[in-house]
Design a protein around this motif. Sequence first.
Motif, PDB file in Angstrom:
ATOM      1  N   ASN A  67       0.903  -1.271   0.177  1.00 50.17           N
ATOM      2  CA  ASN A  67       0.237  -0.082   0.011  1.00 50.17           C
ATOM      3  C   ASN A  67       1.120   1.290   0.061  1.00 50.17           C
ATOM      4  O   ASN A  67       0.575   2.183  -0.862  1.00 50.17           O
ATOM      5  N   ASP A  68       1.931   1.171   0.652  1.00 49.42           N
ATOM      6  CA  ASP A  68       2.764   2.496   1.015  1.00 49.42           C
ATOM      7  C   ASP A  68       3.656   2.620  -0.260  1.00 49.42           C
ATOM      8  O   ASP A  68       3.793   3.899  -0.782  1.00 49.42           O
ATOM      9  N   SER A  71       0.627   4.198  -2.880  1.00 49.34           N
ATOM     10  CA  SER A  71      -0.315   5.707  -2.119  1.00 49.34           C
ATOM     11  C   SER A  71       0.243   6.781  -2.344  1.00 49.34           C
ATOM     12  O   SER A  71       1.600   7.018  -2.270  1.00 49.34           O
TER      13      SER A  71
END
Length: 81
Positions: A67-68, A71
Amino acid sequence: MEQPAATYPVHGPSLRKRRMALGLTVQEAADKAGISRSYLQRLETGIRERMGPKRYTRLRTALNATNDQISPPPEIPTEER
């Protein structure tokens, strides 16, 4: 049980960087994620900034990303004078 988010924010430049690091064309990455080439292009260029949970999960898996990694970066507050 916690409901998944309605949509997930994505960061176009990070998507492009991750895709290119894997040596994938836009079409190849889109095919792996089960989305259209034009949809992925709109994400990478910032025309679209959010994705539904199913597409988001498929794209994240296709890019082998966390996700990081895809995102938007956290906003850094600016000092007020």
